[in-house]
Design a protein around this motif. Sequence first.
Motif: not given
Length: 67
Positions: A2-3, A5-15, A62-67
Motif C-alpha cells: 500500500n502506497r 498506509p496512513a490514509a488506510e489507517q485513518l479510514e479504519l480509525a474513523l469508520g 512530524g510524519r509528513l513525507t509527501s504531498l
Amino acid sequence: MNRFPAAEQLELALGDPHRPTGPLTFGAAMAGDHAERWPHSSLDRLRAWGYPAHLVPASLGGRLTSL
C-alpha cells in the motif's frame, strides 16, 4: 504494498461515514452543522489518531513525507 498506509489507517480509525452510528458519520456531521455546534468529538478523534503530526514535515519532527 500500500502506497498510502496512513490514509488506510485513518479510514479504519474513523469508520464508515455512511453508517448510522460510528465515531464520525455524515448524519452526525450534518446534525451538528444544522445546530451550529463545533465538532469537538470529531476533532478529538482526529487528534487521538495523530492527524496533526501528518501536517508537519518529517524533517521537523512530524510524519509528513509527501504531498
